[in-house]
Design an enzyme around this catalytic site. Sequence first.
Site, PDB file in Angstrom:
ATOM      1  N   LYS A 189      47.302  43.152  61.475  1.00  0.00           N
ATOM      2  CA  LYS A 189      46.360  44.295  61.564  1.00  0.00           C
ATOM      3  C   LYS A 189      45.120  43.373  61.737  1.00  0.00           C
ATOM      4  O   LYS A 189      44.230  43.964  62.880  1.00  0.00           O
ATOM      5  CB  LYS A 189      46.314  45.080  60.196  1.00  0.00           C
ATOM      6  CG  LYS A 189      44.831  45.616  59.927  1.00  0.00           C
ATOM      7  CD  LYS A 189      44.867  46.448  58.719  1.00  0.00           C
ATOM      8  CE  LYS A 189      44.155  45.578  57.373  1.00  0.00           C
ATOM      9  NZ  LYS A 189      42.689  45.508  57.517  1.00  0.00           N
ATOM     10  N   ASN A 190      44.734  42.467  61.152  1.00  0.00           N
ATOM     11  CA  ASN A 190      43.405  41.783  61.277  1.00  0.00           C
ATOM     12  C   ASN A 190      43.274  40.905  62.744  1.00  0.00           C
ATOM     13  O   ASN A 190      42.291  40.438  63.005  1.00  0.00           O
ATOM     14  CB  ASN A 190      43.210  41.076  60.265  1.00  0.00           C
ATOM     15  CG  ASN A 190      42.818  42.018  59.000  1.00  0.00           C
ATOM     16  OD1 ASN A 190      42.875  43.005  59.149  1.00  0.00           O
ATOM     17  ND2 ASN A 190      43.138  41.351  57.910  1.00  0.00           N
ATOM     18  N   CYS A 195      33.328  49.361  50.826  1.00  0.00           N
ATOM     19  CA  CYS A 195      34.623  50.038  50.687  1.00  0.00           C
ATOM     20  C   CYS A 195      34.969  49.604  49.408  1.00  0.00           C
ATOM     21  O   CYS A 195      34.119  49.195  48.368  1.00  0.00           O
ATOM     22  CB  CYS A 195      35.538  49.523  51.575  1.00  0.00           C
ATOM     23  SG  CYS A 195      35.873  47.823  51.407  1.00  0.00           S
ATOM     24  N   ARG A 229      30.517  44.547  51.313  1.00  0.00           N
ATOM     25  CA  ARG A 229      30.868  44.186  52.617  1.00  0.00           C
ATOM     26  C   ARG A 229      29.574  44.193  53.567  1.00  0.00           C
ATOM     27  O   ARG A 229      29.394  44.927  54.384  1.00  0.00           O
ATOM     28  CB  ARG A 229      31.719  45.321  53.170  1.00  0.00           C
ATOM     29  CG  ARG A 229      33.064  45.612  52.500  1.00  0.00           C
ATOM     30  CD  ARG A 229      34.060  44.391  52.430  1.00  0.00           C
ATOM     31  NE  ARG A 229      34.668  43.951  53.260  1.00  0.00           N
ATOM     32  CZ  ARG A 229      35.868  44.407  53.775  1.00  0.00           C
ATOM     33  NH1 ARG A 229      36.387  45.428  53.285  1.00  0.00           N
ATOM     34  NH2 ARG A 229      36.434  43.850  54.899  1.00  0.00           N
ATOM     35  N   ILE A 234      26.902  42.813  56.105  1.00  0.00           N
ATOM     36  CA  ILE A 234      26.863  42.247  57.387  1.00  0.00           C
ATOM     37  C   ILE A 234      25.838  41.287  57.728  1.00  0.00           C
ATOM     38  O   ILE A 234      25.224  41.048  59.018  1.00  0.00           O
ATOM     39  CB  ILE A 234      27.043  43.235  58.436  1.00  0.00           C
ATOM     40  CG1 ILE A 234      25.949  44.402  58.527  1.00  0.00           C
ATOM     41  CG2 ILE A 234      28.283  43.993  58.517  1.00  0.00           C
ATOM     42  CD1 ILE A 234      25.868  45.341  59.758  1.00  0.00           C
ATOM     43  N   ASP A 281      43.724  38.531  50.588  1.00  0.00           N
ATOM     44  CA  ASP A 281      44.704  39.901  50.786  1.00  0.00           C
ATOM     45  C   ASP A 281      45.804  39.737  50.179  1.00  0.00           C
ATOM     46  O   ASP A 281      46.556  40.884  50.027  1.00  0.00           O
ATOM     47  CB  ASP A 281      44.613  40.003  52.409  1.00  0.00           C
ATOM     48  CG  ASP A 281      43.263  40.374  53.067  1.00  0.00           C
ATOM     49  OD1 ASP A 281      43.237  40.323  54.316  1.00  0.00           O
ATOM     50  OD2 ASP A 281      42.522  40.797  52.408  1.00  0.00           O
ATOM     51  N   ILE A 306      36.452  35.725  46.878  1.00  0.00           N
ATOM     52  CA  ILE A 306      35.946  36.294  48.074  1.00  0.00           C
ATOM     53  C   ILE A 306      35.319  37.665  47.923  1.00  0.00           C
ATOM     54  O   ILE A 306      34.233  37.803  48.535  1.00  0.00           O
ATOM     55  CB  ILE A 306      37.187  36.515  48.924  1.00  0.00           C
ATOM     56  CG1 ILE A 306      37.786  34.911  49.270  1.00  0.00           C
ATOM     57  CG2 ILE A 306      36.752  36.708  50.383  1.00  0.00           C
ATOM     58  CD1 ILE A 306      36.857  34.022  49.993  1.00  0.00           C
ATOM     59  N   ARG A 361      47.064  52.378  55.937  1.00  0.00           N
ATOM     60  CA  ARG A 361      46.016  51.631  56.857  1.00  0.00           C
ATOM     61  C   ARG A 361      46.606  50.406  57.707  1.00  0.00           C
ATOM     62  O   ARG A 361      46.171  50.082  58.726  1.00  0.00           O
ATOM     63  CB  ARG A 361      45.017  51.452  56.027  1.00  0.00           C
ATOM     64  CG  ARG A 361      43.893  52.489  55.679  1.00  0.00           C
ATOM     65  CD  ARG A 361      42.701  52.220  55.132  1.00  0.00           C
ATOM     66  NE  ARG A 361      42.122  51.263  55.677  1.00  0.00           N
ATOM     67  CZ  ARG A 361      41.438  50.252  55.151  1.00  0.00           C
ATOM     68  NH1 ARG A 361      41.214  49.987  54.087  1.00  0.00           N
ATOM     69  NH2 ARG A 361      40.954  49.085  55.784  1.00  0.00           N
TER      70      ARG A 361
HETATM   71  C1  EPZ Z   1      38.205  40.320  57.217  1.00  0.00           C
HETATM   72  O1  EPZ Z   1      37.250  40.830  56.640  1.00  0.00           O
HETATM   73  C2  EPZ Z   1      39.474  40.938  56.989  1.00  0.00           C
HETATM   74  N1  EPZ Z   1      39.544  42.234  57.640  1.00  0.00           N
HETATM   75  C3  EPZ Z   1      39.829  41.493  55.619  1.00  0.00           C
HETATM   76  O2  EPZ Z   1      40.983  42.034  55.428  1.00  0.00           O
HETATM   77  C4  EPZ Z   1      39.996  40.032  54.637  1.00  0.00           C
HETATM   78  O3  EPZ Z   1      40.008  40.273  53.390  1.00  0.00           O
HETATM   79  C5  EPZ Z   1      38.650  39.206  55.040  1.00  0.00           C
HETATM   80  O4  EPZ Z   1      38.551  39.207  56.312  1.00  0.00           O
HETATM   81  C6  EPZ Z   1      38.871  37.804  54.530  1.00  0.00           C
HETATM   82  O5  EPZ Z   1      39.835  37.142  54.758  1.00  0.00           O
HETATM   83  C7  EPZ Z   1      39.536  42.556  59.126  1.00  0.00           C
HETATM   84  O6  EPZ Z   1      39.655  41.314  59.851  1.00  0.00           O
HETATM   85  C8  EPZ Z   1      39.376  43.753  59.816  1.00  0.00           C
HETATM   86  P1  EPZ Z   1      34.466  38.210  55.568  1.00  0.00           P
HETATM   87  P2  EPZ Z   1      35.812  40.627  56.749  1.00  0.00           P
HETATM   88  O7  EPZ Z   1      33.393  38.659  56.754  1.00  0.00           O
HETATM   89  O8  EPZ Z   1      35.566  40.101  58.239  1.00  0.00           O
HETATM   90  C9  EPZ Z   1      31.027  38.197  52.524  1.00  0.00           C
HETATM   91  C10 EPZ Z   1      42.527  43.542  54.502  1.00  0.00           C
HETATM   92  O9  EPZ Z   1      42.965  43.917  53.415  1.00  0.00           O
HETATM   93  N2  EPZ Z   1      30.119  38.366  53.706  1.00  0.00           N
HETATM   94  O10 EPZ Z   1      35.247  37.198  55.730  1.00  0.00           O
HETATM   95  O11 EPZ Z   1      34.818  41.765  56.271  1.00  0.00           O
HETATM   96  C11 EPZ Z   1      31.626  39.556  51.950  1.00  0.00           C
HETATM   97  O12 EPZ Z   1      31.016  40.410  51.455  1.00  0.00           O
HETATM   98  C12 EPZ Z   1      41.057  43.462  54.881  1.00  0.00           C
HETATM   99  O13 EPZ Z   1      43.402  43.460  55.376  1.00  0.00           O
HETATM  100  C13 EPZ Z   1      28.951  38.423  53.595  1.00  0.00           C
HETATM  101  O14 EPZ Z   1      28.248  38.339  52.391  1.00  0.00           O
HETATM  102  O15 EPZ Z   1      35.589  39.402  55.731  1.00  0.00           O
HETATM  103  C14 EPZ Z   1      32.971  38.914  51.268  1.00  0.00           C
HETATM  104  O16 EPZ Z   1      32.645  38.701  50.009  1.00  0.00           O
HETATM  105  C15 EPZ Z   1      40.340  43.605  53.695  1.00  0.00           C
HETATM  106  N3  EPZ Z   1      28.092  38.807  54.359  1.00  0.00           N
HETATM  107  C16 EPZ Z   1      33.045  37.509  52.194  1.00  0.00           C
HETATM  108  O17 EPZ Z   1      31.862  37.231  52.875  1.00  0.00           O
HETATM  109  C17 EPZ Z   1      28.486  38.884  55.818  1.00  0.00           C
HETATM  110  O18 EPZ Z   1      27.597  38.910  56.891  1.00  0.00           O
HETATM  111  C18 EPZ Z   1      34.285  37.448  53.068  1.00  0.00           C
HETATM  112  O19 EPZ Z   1      34.006  38.407  54.038  1.00  0.00           O
HETATM  113  C19 EPZ Z   1      29.803  38.841  55.927  1.00  0.00           C
HETATM  114  C20 EPZ Z   1      30.789  38.739  54.822  1.00  0.00           C
END
Ligand code: EPZ
Length: 425
Positions: A25-26, A120, A125, A127, A309, A331, A401
């Site tokens: 999915k990811n 969510c 989450r 950015i 995950d 995380i 999902r």
């Molecule tokens: C990806 O989410 C995956 N989703 C998530 O899978 C997965 O849990 C996550 O990576 C970590 O491996 C997709 O790929 C669509 P991150 P992403 O940015 O990119 C913080 C599932 O169940 N952060 O690595 O959103 C954030 O809040 C889903 O399949 C910031 O602070 O993850 C989190 O605590 C859930 N600022 C941590 O980093 C930012 O600008 C990890 O987030 C971005 C992130």
Amino acid sequence: MTTEQSFLIEGGNSLHGSVRCSGAKNSILPLVAAAIAVRDVVSFQNVPDISDLQSLLTLIQAMGVKVVSFIDGELVLDTRGPIETHVENTNGYSLRGTQTLVGALLGREHRAMLPSLGGCSIGARPIDLHIKGLRAMGTQFEWKDGYLIGQATALKACDVYLDFPSVGATENLLLAAALAEGTTRVFNAAQEPEVYDLISFLNKAGARIVPVFPFGFRIEGVAQLHGASHRIIGDRIEASTLMVATAITQGEVTITGIDARHIWSIIAKLRETGAMVEVEGDDAVVVKGVPEYRSTDIRTLTFPGYATDAQPPMTAYLTLARGNSVVVESIFENRFGAILELERMGARIKVSEETAIIEGVESLNSATVQAKDLRGGAALVLAGLAAHGTTTVKSIQHIDRGYEALESKLFQLGAHVTRVTQPEA
Ligand code: EPZ
């Protein structure tokens, strides 16, 4: 009358046999965004038919992308036509998976406008890292009427350091830098297999991206990308979930379609509890559960650490281990959503901030429980497989999902799982 779907799970049946996990999915979510950056016809194989992907396809079709076909796991997209850079979440589905549209649209059109991507059930989450990196490349951002608007006269190459190796921020920077002028370097970048899957496709489409020691990427921008065909990697989180389902039911299952290098942390942790896990060739693992298994501790980390995950399924498994287990979720700030429901099934868990202390119990009892998020929902299914009696897991749209026909996969392994549609309570 509104209806909702649930899984009815008759517990106590061990899983046996062989199952192929679906594509990741990811991987497919950022790859669909990458197709927009490519501005050509692209095809992806081993694509899972999951609702997050269907929602994203609906959304990008409204932007002008042609979904040529999606048959037997092959998805063909045509992104040659004009593309609307204003992303409207028409189906009101807060889809984190749209985040990489920002980088793709900026790379292709130097403009992107998306509804707020935040929040969510598992966390805020933010950015901020995406914005910081893309701003360094020359993008102006502003929030207007709840929309994030990014614009750049030109994207310029630069060195970007990520304060946290965010998967999405890394992917957005790769997508923007692939079409920027000059050579961009991203330091402290995410190393997840799905990031490398995206890079593999982009390089087939003419991008010039190479890893840079340690944990970085160098991207030499090109003027234009071109169509390509790419088979996506197996879903390491679905594979992990099926491995735990086997262990929690003391079964014996071969899971194919997965690269063992992507799941070493889950292999190690299952072995620590006493389950047997063997790697078979280069795309399969065999898991054999044991009647009494030991507790262990996990701390979620970025790859190759233990995947966040895969934390909720492992938490469900550890509720029946002999002894106490400590689970640290480092995380996401709110990823213990399934624990309250597990306690209603007889689990003994104490949660304090990012730590859950699980006291193993002899057995779980069936109950009617509610899925609140994707991986927490999967955890409840696993608990239902092990519990005495018939468990109902409600709100399984969360599970759909990210898992393709989970009940069919489990059913073919001997689980008694049926999907029912009931009037919404
Ligand atoms: C990806 O989410 C995956 N989703 C998530 O899978 C997965 O849990 C996550 O990576 C970590 O491996 C997709 O790929 C669509 P991150 P992403 O940015 O990119 C913080 C599932 O169940 N952060 O690595 O959103 C954030 O809040 C889903 O399949 C910031 O602070 O993850 C989190 O605590 C859930 N600022 C941590 O980093 C930012 O600008 C990890 O987030 C971005 C992130």
